[in-house]
Write an enzyme that holds these catalytic residues in place. Structure first.
Site, PDB file in Angstrom:
ATOM      1  N   LYS A  22      -2.419 -16.541  32.265  1.00 51.27           N
ATOM      2  CA  LYS A  22      -1.942 -16.864  30.912  1.00 51.27           C
ATOM      3  C   LYS A  22      -1.213 -15.667  30.305  1.00 51.27           C
ATOM      4  O   LYS A  22      -0.145 -15.813  29.704  1.00 51.27           O
ATOM      5  CB  LYS A  22      -3.137 -17.242  30.032  1.00 51.27           C
ATOM      6  CG  LYS A  22      -2.820 -17.250  28.552  1.00 51.27           C
ATOM      7  CD  LYS A  22      -4.062 -17.412  27.696  1.00 51.27           C
ATOM      8  CE  LYS A  22      -4.823 -16.177  27.376  1.00 51.27           C
ATOM      9  NZ  LYS A  22      -4.365 -15.367  26.239  1.00 51.27           N
ATOM     10  N   ASN A  23      -1.795 -14.481  30.448  1.00 51.58           N
ATOM     11  CA  ASN A  23      -1.213 -13.317  29.768  1.00 51.58           C
ATOM     12  C   ASN A  23       0.073 -12.818  30.420  1.00 51.58           C
ATOM     13  O   ASN A  23       0.767 -11.975  29.846  1.00 51.58           O
ATOM     14  CB  ASN A  23      -2.236 -12.172  29.676  1.00 51.58           C
ATOM     15  CG  ASN A  23      -3.264 -12.444  28.592  1.00 51.58           C
ATOM     16  OD1 ASN A  23      -3.168 -13.433  27.865  1.00 51.58           O
ATOM     17  ND2 ASN A  23      -4.252 -11.569  28.487  1.00 51.58           N
ATOM     18  N   CYS A 116      -7.860 -11.121  13.524  1.00 53.24           N
ATOM     19  CA  CYS A 116      -8.367 -12.051  14.530  1.00 53.24           C
ATOM     20  C   CYS A 116      -9.808 -11.721  14.803  1.00 53.24           C
ATOM     21  O   CYS A 116     -10.293 -10.668  14.413  1.00 53.24           O
ATOM     22  CB  CYS A 116      -7.499 -12.027  15.776  1.00 53.24           C
ATOM     23  SG  CYS A 116      -8.080 -11.005  17.075  1.00 53.24           S
ATOM     24  N   ARG A 121      -6.379  -5.744  15.185  1.00 54.92           N
ATOM     25  CA  ARG A 121      -5.225  -6.010  16.059  1.00 54.92           C
ATOM     26  C   ARG A 121      -3.886  -6.058  15.331  1.00 54.92           C
ATOM     27  O   ARG A 121      -3.206  -7.099  15.302  1.00 54.92           O
ATOM     28  CB  ARG A 121      -5.431  -7.307  16.834  1.00 54.92           C
ATOM     29  CG  ARG A 121      -6.584  -7.211  17.787  1.00 54.92           C
ATOM     30  CD  ARG A 121      -6.765  -8.474  18.565  1.00 54.92           C
ATOM     31  NE  ARG A 121      -6.020  -8.492  19.814  1.00 54.92           N
ATOM     32  CZ  ARG A 121      -6.041  -9.522  20.644  1.00 54.92           C
ATOM     33  NH1 ARG A 121      -6.702 -10.597  20.369  1.00 54.92           N
ATOM     34  NH2 ARG A 121      -5.364  -9.463  21.775  1.00 54.92           N
ATOM     35  N   ASP A 306     -11.215  -7.830  28.648  1.00 55.86           N
ATOM     36  CA  ASP A 306     -11.286  -9.289  28.738  1.00 55.86           C
ATOM     37  C   ASP A 306     -12.375  -9.775  29.701  1.00 55.86           C
ATOM     38  O   ASP A 306     -12.594 -10.983  29.821  1.00 55.86           O
ATOM     39  CB  ASP A 306      -9.929  -9.867  29.162  1.00 55.86           C
ATOM     40  CG  ASP A 306      -8.928  -9.858  28.006  1.00 55.86           C
ATOM     41  OD1 ASP A 306      -9.318  -9.558  26.869  1.00 55.86           O
ATOM     42  OD2 ASP A 306      -7.744 -10.155  28.261  1.00 55.86           O
ATOM     43  N   ARG A 398      -7.946 -22.310  25.215  1.00 54.35           N
ATOM     44  CA  ARG A 398      -6.742 -21.491  25.010  1.00 54.35           C
ATOM     45  C   ARG A 398      -6.345 -20.765  26.290  1.00 54.35           C
ATOM     46  O   ARG A 398      -5.164 -20.475  26.491  1.00 54.35           O
ATOM     47  CB  ARG A 398      -6.989 -20.442  23.908  1.00 54.35           C
ATOM     48  CG  ARG A 398      -7.062 -21.024  22.526  1.00 54.35           C
ATOM     49  CD  ARG A 398      -7.129 -19.908  21.515  1.00 54.35           C
ATOM     50  NE  ARG A 398      -6.159 -18.879  21.860  1.00 54.35           N
ATOM     51  CZ  ARG A 398      -6.255 -17.603  21.525  1.00 54.35           C
ATOM     52  NH1 ARG A 398      -7.268 -17.191  20.799  1.00 54.35           N
ATOM     53  NH2 ARG A 398      -5.339 -16.745  21.884  1.00 54.35           N
TER      54      ARG A 398
HETATM   55  C1  UD1 Z   1      -3.429  -7.951  25.303  1.00 53.80           C
HETATM   56  C2  UD1 Z   1      -4.008  -9.211  25.895  1.00 53.80           C
HETATM   57  C3  UD1 Z   1      -5.492  -9.338  25.565  1.00 53.80           C
HETATM   58  C4  UD1 Z   1      -6.234  -8.077  26.000  1.00 53.80           C
HETATM   59  C5  UD1 Z   1      -5.551  -6.835  25.438  1.00 53.80           C
HETATM   60  C6  UD1 Z   1      -6.146  -5.557  25.978  1.00 53.80           C
HETATM   61  C7  UD1 Z   1      -2.111 -10.723  25.900  1.00 53.80           C
HETATM   62  C8  UD1 Z   1      -1.476 -11.930  25.324  1.00 53.80           C
HETATM   63  N1  UD1 Z   1      -3.275 -10.346  25.367  1.00 53.80           N
HETATM   64  O1  UD1 Z   1      -3.557  -8.058  23.884  1.00 53.80           O
HETATM   65  O2  UD1 Z   1      -6.023 -10.466  26.269  1.00 53.80           O
HETATM   66  O3  UD1 Z   1      -7.562  -8.120  25.510  1.00 53.80           O
HETATM   67  O4  UD1 Z   1      -4.147  -6.829  25.785  1.00 53.80           O
HETATM   68  O5  UD1 Z   1      -6.089  -5.525  27.354  1.00 53.80           O
HETATM   69  O6  UD1 Z   1      -1.604 -10.137  26.830  1.00 53.80           O
HETATM   70  N2  UD1 Z   1      -2.951  -1.817  18.592  1.00 53.80           N
HETATM   71  C9  UD1 Z   1      -2.553  -1.286  17.398  1.00 53.80           C
HETATM   72  N3  UD1 Z   1      -1.258  -1.538  16.962  1.00 53.80           N
HETATM   73  C10 UD1 Z   1      -0.382  -2.289  17.692  1.00 53.80           C
HETATM   74  C11 UD1 Z   1      -0.795  -2.829  18.927  1.00 53.80           C
HETATM   75  C12 UD1 Z   1      -2.093  -2.582  19.361  1.00 53.80           C
HETATM   76  O7  UD1 Z   1      -3.316  -0.611  16.713  1.00 53.80           O
HETATM   77  O8  UD1 Z   1       0.757  -2.480  17.248  1.00 53.80           O
HETATM   78  C13 UD1 Z   1      -4.343  -1.576  19.091  1.00 53.80           C
HETATM   79  C14 UD1 Z   1      -5.156  -2.862  19.160  1.00 53.80           C
HETATM   80  O9  UD1 Z   1      -5.763  -3.170  17.922  1.00 53.80           O
HETATM   81  C15 UD1 Z   1      -6.172  -2.530  20.240  1.00 53.80           C
HETATM   82  C16 UD1 Z   1      -5.352  -1.656  21.207  1.00 53.80           C
HETATM   83  O10 UD1 Z   1      -4.261  -1.145  20.441  1.00 53.80           O
HETATM   84  O11 UD1 Z   1      -7.231  -1.776  19.710  1.00 53.80           O
HETATM   85  C17 UD1 Z   1      -4.813  -2.363  22.432  1.00 53.80           C
HETATM   86  O12 UD1 Z   1      -4.240  -3.594  22.062  1.00 53.80           O
HETATM   87  P1  UD1 Z   1      -3.066  -4.298  22.875  1.00 53.80           P
HETATM   88  O13 UD1 Z   1      -2.979  -3.752  24.265  1.00 53.80           O
HETATM   89  O14 UD1 Z   1      -1.828  -4.280  22.065  1.00 53.80           O
HETATM   90  O15 UD1 Z   1      -3.611  -5.799  22.964  1.00 53.80           O
HETATM   91  P2  UD1 Z   1      -2.713  -7.085  22.943  1.00 53.80           P
HETATM   92  O16 UD1 Z   1      -1.405  -6.787  23.576  1.00 53.80           O
HETATM   93  O17 UD1 Z   1      -2.742  -7.717  21.597  1.00 53.80           O
END
Ligand code: UD1
Length: 423
Positions: A22-23, A116, A121, A306, A398
């Protein structure tokens, strides 16, 4: 609202096939916005998030057609640029259309995903980095509104922290930006690599794929391509854990064991016997329960956040006290309270859960709070005495394709039911 009723105590036997990730599928669908030509994606899982992304694309004028396991994304003629809140609020990953829209249509309006269940996030890293490529971004009535009338231009970006979707958004934006973009501190997750491979097939010029520094030389246009989505390592890891918990010989096939290194290493360390072939993991019936483990979630290739919830369920059945630390998200232990309702013995202090085992679990009614937490409750239901009813399984839908069908195929007894609005 649909629920699962799981009859505990059934032994799992046989083979389960893993679906596409999915991701990886989500950013690959978003990437189809970067071209006017059709893109064929093989192996998209039929899960709710993918359907949501297809609706986001439809709102942006694209259509997705399914034939024999292939999804063909076809660009429309219009230049819509608004991803509305009704869709985005159900799935944060909708933010992945921001980069492609700014790059090709030079404008975007994407609802801010908001909070969320598993933490704040934010998407600030995405926005800061896109601004460095020249996008003019502001927040208006809950939407991120962006413009780049002259098109995006290459820049150097250091992500303050590894972000999976942030890296993906920037790879897509940079593919059509003028000049060279250097992205540092990129996510190494296989799903990022999968996207980079699709972009390359579409004609993007990318160097350093699967490393933490990626250079993208922008091109004027991208073309259509065909691409097969990488197998879902999180789904595979979930079934491996199910097989350790409740299996009497389970084969997890069509997966990429090389992308599950951290999980397999921890399992071996605590005494689980496994055999790993090129695309299959075989989990024989375990003679003794695993020992307790200590682990800290981390970015790839570390232990995936995850898989934390599912592993925590396993820890309730391990000998001794496991210490499981969640280092990626600040609020990702919502399954703990539900597992305690089943009789698990767990204390959470700060970011670490101490799990004492083995504890017999007793079936009860529990509530799913997010996608992976739901999976951990289903796993617990497999070994609990009596019936476990998991509410709000829309979270599970999902991201897991046909989970009850796959588990029932292995001998589980899971019924999906809808008791109507009053129960
Ligand atoms: C993706 C995955 C999710 C997985 C996560 C971590 C998808 C669709 N989802 O989520 O399943 O759990 O990676 O492996 O691929 N952060 C910030 N600011 C930002 C972006 C991130 O502070 O602009 C923080 C987040 O809150 C978190 C960390 O960075 O603490 C990592 O998040 P991130 O890798 O961005 O997760 P997602 O891409 O949302």
């Amino acid at each position: 609202m649909e629920k699962f009723r799981i009859r505990g105590g059934r032994r799992l036997r046989g083979e389960v096939r893993i679906s596409g990730a999915k991701n990886a599928a989500l950013p690959c669908l978003a990437a189809t916005l970067l071209t006017s030509e059709p893109v064929d994606l093989y192996g998209l899982p039929r899960v709710r998030d993918i359907i949501t992304m297809e609706k986001v694309l439809a709102a942006l004028g694209e259509s997705c057609e399914q034939h024999d396991g292939v999804t063909r994304a076809i660009a429309g003629r219009g230049d819509a640029f608004h991803a509305p809140y009704e869709l985005v609020r159900t799935m944060r990953a909708s933010v992945l259309v921001l980069g492609p829209l700014l790059a090709r249509r030079r404008r975007a309006r994407v609802a801010l995903p908001g909070g969320c269940a598993i933490g704040a996030r934010p998407v600030d890293f995405h926005l800061q980095a896109l601004a460095r490529l020249g996008a003019d971004l502001r927040v208006e009535s809950g939407d991120v509104v962006g413009e780049a009338p002259q098109g995006l231009r290459g820049a150097e970006i250091d992500f303050p922290r590894v972000t999976v979707t942030g890296t993906e958004n920037l790879l897509m934006a940079a593919a059509l930006a003028r000049g060279r973009t250097i992205l540092r501190n990129c996510a190494l997750e296989p799903e990022v690599t999968d996207l980079a491979q699709l972009l390359t097939a579409m004609g993007a010029r990318i160097v350093g794929i699967a490393t933490s520094t990626i250079e993208v030389e922008g091109v004027d246009a991208l073309r259509g391509a065909a691409h097969t989505i990488v197998p879902d390592r999180i789904e595979a890891g979930t079934y491996v854990i199910a097989a350790v918990l409740a299996g009497a010989g389970v084969k997890i096939s069509g997966c990429r064991p090389d992308q599950l290194g951290a999980l397999l290493a921890v399992l071996r360390e605590v005494g689980v016997s496994l055999s790993v072939l090129a695309d299959t993991i075989e989990v024989p019936e375990q003679a003794v329960p695993p020992r307790a483990a200590s682990l800290v979630t981390a970015e790839y290739p570390g232990f995936a956040t995850d898989l934390q919830a599912q592993f925590l369920t396993l820890a309730t059945q391990a000998e001794g006290t496991s210490a499981i630390t969640e280092a990626i998200f600040e609020n990702r232990f919502q399954h703990v309270l539900e597992l305690k309702r089943l009789g698990a013995s767990i204390e959470v202090e700060g970011r670490t859960a101490q799990v004492h085992g083995p504890t017999p679990l007793d079936g009860a009614a529990v509530m799913a709070s997010d996608l992976r937490a739901s999976a951990s409750l289903v796993l617990a239901g497999l070994v609990a005495k009596g019936d476990t009813v998991v509410d709000r399984i829309y979270h599970l839908d999902r991201g897991y394709e046909a989970m009850e069908i796959k588990l029932n195929g292995l001998g589980a007894e899971i019924e999906r039911f809808n008791p109507g609005p009053y129960l």
